[in-house]
Design a protein around this motif. Structure first.
Motif, PDB file in Angstrom:
ATOM      1  N   GLU A  23       0.571  -1.348  -0.208  1.00 50.02           N
ATOM      2  CA  GLU A  23       0.073   0.029   0.142  1.00 50.02           C
ATOM      3  C   GLU A  23       1.025   1.286  -0.089  1.00 50.02           C
ATOM      4  O   GLU A  23       0.385   2.229  -0.459  1.00 50.02           O
ATOM      5  CB  GLU A  23      -0.844  -0.110   1.108  1.00 50.02           C
ATOM      6  CG  GLU A  23      -0.334   0.247   2.475  1.00 50.02           C
ATOM      7  CD  GLU A  23      -1.432   0.579   3.684  1.00 50.02           C
ATOM      8  OE1 GLU A  23      -1.570   1.518   3.853  1.00 50.02           O
ATOM      9  OE2 GLU A  23      -1.963  -0.513   4.308  1.00 50.02           O
ATOM     10  N   ASP A  24       2.034   1.309   0.491  1.00 51.86           N
ATOM     11  CA  ASP A  24       2.874   2.508   0.520  1.00 51.86           C
ATOM     12  C   ASP A  24       3.425   2.643  -0.811  1.00 51.86           C
ATOM     13  O   ASP A  24       3.784   3.802  -0.965  1.00 51.86           O
ATOM     14  CB  ASP A  24       3.993   2.241   1.798  1.00 51.86           C
ATOM     15  CG  ASP A  24       3.437   2.487   3.263  1.00 51.86           C
ATOM     16  OD1 ASP A  24       2.721   3.582   3.198  1.00 51.86           O
ATOM     17  OD2 ASP A  24       3.472   1.629   3.998  1.00 51.86           O
ATOM     18  N   SER A  31       0.657   4.091  -3.199  1.00 54.54           N
ATOM     19  CA  SER A  31       0.521   5.259  -2.580  1.00 54.54           C
ATOM     20  C   SER A  31       1.458   6.272  -3.366  1.00 54.54           C
ATOM     21  O   SER A  31       1.156   7.495  -3.404  1.00 54.54           O
ATOM     22  CB  SER A  31       0.367   5.458  -1.064  1.00 54.54           C
ATOM     23  OG  SER A  31      -0.825   4.593  -0.861  1.00 54.54           O
ATOM     24  N   SER A  32       2.468   5.960  -3.750  1.00 53.05           N
ATOM     25  CA  SER A  32       3.864   6.799  -3.911  1.00 53.05           C
ATOM     26  C   SER A  32       3.743   6.919  -5.532  1.00 53.05           C
ATOM     27  O   SER A  32       4.424   7.792  -5.761  1.00 53.05           O
ATOM     28  CB  SER A  32       5.220   6.126  -3.713  1.00 53.05           C
ATOM     29  OG  SER A  32       5.416   4.914  -4.583  1.00 53.05           O
ATOM     30  N   ASP A  41      -4.043   8.294  -7.562  1.00 52.57           N
ATOM     31  CA  ASP A  41      -4.015   8.479  -6.204  1.00 52.57           C
ATOM     32  C   ASP A  41      -5.254   7.904  -5.664  1.00 52.57           C
ATOM     33  O   ASP A  41      -5.362   7.094  -4.707  1.00 52.57           O
ATOM     34  CB  ASP A  41      -3.837  10.121  -5.637  1.00 52.57           C
ATOM     35  CG  ASP A  41      -2.360  10.303  -5.831  1.00 52.57           C
ATOM     36  OD1 ASP A  41      -1.541   9.692  -5.808  1.00 52.57           O
ATOM     37  OD2 ASP A  41      -2.454  11.534  -5.795  1.00 52.57           O
ATOM     38  N   ALA A  85      -4.819   4.232  -5.613  1.00 51.20           N
ATOM     39  CA  ALA A  85      -4.060   3.731  -4.504  1.00 51.20           C
ATOM     40  C   ALA A  85      -4.999   3.818  -3.162  1.00 51.20           C
ATOM     41  O   ALA A  85      -4.829   3.099  -2.293  1.00 51.20           O
ATOM     42  CB  ALA A  85      -2.890   4.668  -4.340  1.00 51.20           C
ATOM     43  N   GLN A  86      -5.893   4.860  -3.076  1.00 49.39           N
ATOM     44  CA  GLN A  86      -6.919   4.664  -1.943  1.00 49.39           C
ATOM     45  C   GLN A  86      -7.593   3.648  -1.891  1.00 49.39           C
ATOM     46  O   GLN A  86      -7.933   3.001  -0.790  1.00 49.39           O
ATOM     47  CB  GLN A  86      -7.755   5.970  -2.136  1.00 49.39           C
ATOM     48  CG  GLN A  86      -8.903   6.268  -1.003  1.00 49.39           C
ATOM     49  CD  GLN A  86      -8.134   6.179   0.300  1.00 49.39           C
ATOM     50  OE1 GLN A  86      -7.045   6.881   0.571  1.00 49.39           O
ATOM     51  NE2 GLN A  86      -8.690   5.783   1.304  1.00 49.39           N
ATOM     52  N   ARG A 100      -5.507   0.783  -0.575  1.00 50.87           N
ATOM     53  CA  ARG A 100      -5.430   0.885   1.126  1.00 50.87           C
ATOM     54  C   ARG A 100      -6.685   0.320   1.493  1.00 50.87           C
ATOM     55  O   ARG A 100      -6.567  -0.213   2.612  1.00 50.87           O
ATOM     56  CB  ARG A 100      -5.107   2.337   1.551  1.00 50.87           C
ATOM     57  CG  ARG A 100      -3.689   2.963   0.989  1.00 50.87           C
ATOM     58  CD  ARG A 100      -3.297   4.206   1.700  1.00 50.87           C
ATOM     59  NE  ARG A 100      -4.276   5.219   1.391  1.00 50.87           N
ATOM     60  CZ  ARG A 100      -4.195   5.908   0.184  1.00 50.87           C
ATOM     61  NH1 ARG A 100      -2.811   6.003  -0.541  1.00 50.87           N
ATOM     62  NH2 ARG A 100      -4.990   6.919  -0.050  1.00 50.87           N
ATOM     63  N   GLY A 138       8.032   5.353  -1.351  1.00 52.98           N
ATOM     64  CA  GLY A 138       7.569   4.031  -0.562  1.00 52.98           C
ATOM     65  C   GLY A 138       8.099   3.471   0.326  1.00 52.98           C
ATOM     66  O   GLY A 138       7.501   3.261   1.709  1.00 52.98           O
TER      67      GLY A 138
END
Length: 452
Positions: free
Chosen positions: A203-204, A207-208, A228, A231-232, A235, A374
Motif C-alpha cells: 500500500e505504501d 500510494s507513491s 492516487d 491507491a486509496q 489501501r 514508498g
C-alpha cells in the motif's frame, strides 16, 4: 501453463529420479562450488548453488561472511537471474564479472520457492501459497546446508539479501531463522537481513506512484490524481483484508499508469517500457503478473539466459532432472502466492529489529514499483524503539571509485540501516555495480547476531 504441464510430466515420467534427489549434491573437484537438491517436504525439492569466495580472509574474531540471495517475482529464479545477471561470478555470457559479490562474501543462490527455476514439485498442490510456507521450506533448506557446507559449521555469518518480492521472503525467513536458532533447532549465525527495493508494504508503494511520476513529469496532475484514487482503493482493500481484490486493483492501476505515462518502465522511470511490467496489459480486469525477469534479460548480451540454463549450465550441474525446462519466471508459482501478494511484512521487520538483527533497507533512486519514497513511508511505520533517533540523523553521502561524484546516501542507527542509491532503478547491482559492491561489503562487516 507450460510449467504446470512440466510438473505433470515429472510426476508421470520422472518419479524414480525425483525420489532419488532427496539429498543430492555435487560440486567442483576443488570445493569452490557446490550445488544440490533438498527435499524440504515430501515431493517438494529446492535447488541451491554455493560459491566459495577466492578472496576469503577469515579470522577467529571476524569469520568470512556468506550471502544467501533471494530473488523476487514472485517466481523468478535466483540461480539464473541473481547469479548470472546480477552478482554471481559469471555474467549472462558466462564471462567473468568484475563486480561479483564474491569479492565480499561466499554466495548461495536458491531457486525459491519450490517450482521456481531448477526447483520443482512432483504435484502442483505442493506449491507454497504464503510467504510463511516459503520461509518454512527455506529454514528446512538451511538446516541441511549447515550440514553440507563446512564454512557455515565454522561460524560464517549468514546474510539474507533480497530483491523485490524476495524482501517478503527475507523478512519472514529471518524471523523463522531467529526462532529456530533460539529453539536450538538450527546452529547458525545470522549476520543480518538486507531488503533491496523490496515489496514490504504494497500500500505504501502504490500510494507513491502518482506523486513520484508527477514530480518526474511522467504523469500530469490529472494522471497523478487518477493514480492516487486507485491507491486509496488499494489501501481500503488491504485494510479490509481483501488482498486478492487489492492485487486486481493494483494490476489495473499499473496498466493505466504504463499507458498514460507514455509507457514508463516501472523498474526505472528514466526509461520507456521495452519490457511491459504487466504481463497482460490489454485486460482491464486482468490478474496479470509483473514481467520481473524481462528487464534483467534485456541486459544480457548474446545468447539468452534460458539457452544457457537449459544448455551449458544444466550440463555442468548434471543432477537436474532431464525433463525439467528452466524458466526465468514461473507464473504457476506467482499465481499460487496471489492471495499473499499484497500482505505487508512490516511486523516481521519490526520483530527482526527487536531481536537485535541488523536490518538494511536499500533502494534505487529511479525505481517506481518499489520506490524509495514508498520504502521511506513503510520504515516510518515501524514500532522499533530506535526509530525516532534513526529518522533524526542526517544522511551521509556515498562515493565509489576515484571519482568524487555522489553515488548515494546512507543513514544508520543501532541495527537499522538505509541506503539510497542514486542512478539505480529496481535492480541496484545491475544499474550501479560499484556502489552496490561497496554497500554489501559494509553490510557484511556489521556485527553478527550471536549464536544461542
Amino acid at each position: 501453463m507450460e510449467s504446470r504441464a512440466i510438473a505433470l510430466v515429472f510426476s508421470v515420467l520422472c518419479l524414480s529420479l525425483l525420489r532419488a534427489t532427496r539429498a543430492t549434491s555435487a560440486g567442483t573437484a576443488d570445493g569452490t562450488e557446490r550445488w544440490g537438491y533438498v527435499e524440504v517436504r515430501p515431493k517438494a525439492h529446492l535447488f541451491w548453488w554455493y560459491y566459495k569466495s577466492p578472496h576469503r580472509v577469515s579470522t577467529p574474531t571476524k569469520p568470512w561472511p556468506t550471502v544467501v540471495w533471494l530473488q523476487g517475482g514472485p517466481g523468478a529464479s535466483g540461480v539464473g537471474l541473481g547469479n548470472f545477471l546480477e552478482i554471481g561470478p559469471l555474467d549472462g555470457k558466462l564471462k567473468p564479472r568484475n563486480s561479483t559479490w564474491l569479492q565480499k562474501a561466499d554466495l548461495i543462490f536458491v531457486d525459491n520457492p519450490v517450482g521456481v527455476g531448477y526447483s520443482y514439485v512432483e504435484d502442483d498442490s505442493l506449491l507454497v501459497t504464503t510467504d510463511l510456507e516459503a520461509a518454512s521450506d527455506m529454514t528446512t533448506l538451511l538446516k541441511a546446508l549447515v550440514k553440507e557446507l563446512p564454512t557455515l559449521q565454522q561460524g560464517s555469518p549468514l546474510f539474507l539479501v533480497a530483491e523485490s518480492y524476495g524482501g517478503k521472503y527475507a523478512a519472514t525467513l529471518g524471523v523463522s531463522v531467529v526462532r529456530a536458532v533460539r529453539a536450538g533447532e538450527l546452529k547458525l549465525t545470522l549476520g543480518g537481513v538486507a531488503l533491496g527495493d523490496s515489496w514490504i508494504s504494497p500500500e505504501d508503494f502504490a500510494s507513491s506512484y502518482g506523486t513520484l511520476l508527477l514530480e518526474v513529469s511522467r504523469l500530469d496532475s490529472n494522471g497523478a490524481e487518477h493514480a492516487d484514487k486507485d491507491a486509496q482503493v488499494v489501501r481500503q482493500q488491504i485494510a479490509a483484508g481483501q488482498y486478492r481484490q487489492a492485487q486486481i486493483t493494483l494490476s489495473r492501476m499499473l496498466n493505466w499508469i504504463v499507458v498514460h505515462s507514455g509507457h514508463v518502465d516501472v523498474y526505472n522511470f528514466l526509461l520507456d517500457a521495452g519490457m511491459d511490467p504487466v504481463a497482460d496489459a490489454s485486460a482491464a480486469s486482468s490478474t496479470s503478473a509483473p514481467e520481473y525477469s524481462r528487464y534483467l534479460e534485456s541486459k544480457s548480451v548474446g545468447d539468452t539466459i534460458e539457452g544457457a540454463m537449459n544448455g551449458a549450465i544444466k550440463k555442468k550441474l548434471k543432477i537436474i532432472p532431464k525433463d525439467l525446462v528452466w524458466q526465468a519466471q514461473s507464473y504457476t508459482v506467482y499465481y499460487a502466492l496471489i492471495n499473499d501478494f499484497m500482505k505487508p511484512r512490516i511486523e516481521e521487520v519490526d520483530e527482526l529489529l527487536s531481536y537485535g538483527v541488523n536490518v538494511t533497507v536499500y533502494n534505487g533512486q529511479l525505481d517506481v514499483i518499489c520506490s524509495a519514497v514508498g520504502a521511506e513511508a513503510w520504515v516510518q511505520k515501524l514500532k522499533w524503539d530506535g526509530l525516532k533517533n534513526f529518522l533524526s540523523l542526517p544522511r551521509q553521502p556515498l562515493y565509489c571509485g576515484s571519482l568524487e561524484a555522489t553515488k548515494g546516501f546512507a543513514r544508520s542507527y543501532k541495527n537499522l540501516h538505509f541506503y539510497w542509491i542514486l542512478g539505480a532503478g529496481h535492480f541496484v547491482p545491475v544499474d550501479q555495480p560499484c556502489i552496490a559492491l561497496d554497500m554489501i561489503g559494509n553490510i557484511t562487516r556489521s556485527p553478527a547476531l550471536p549464536r544461542s
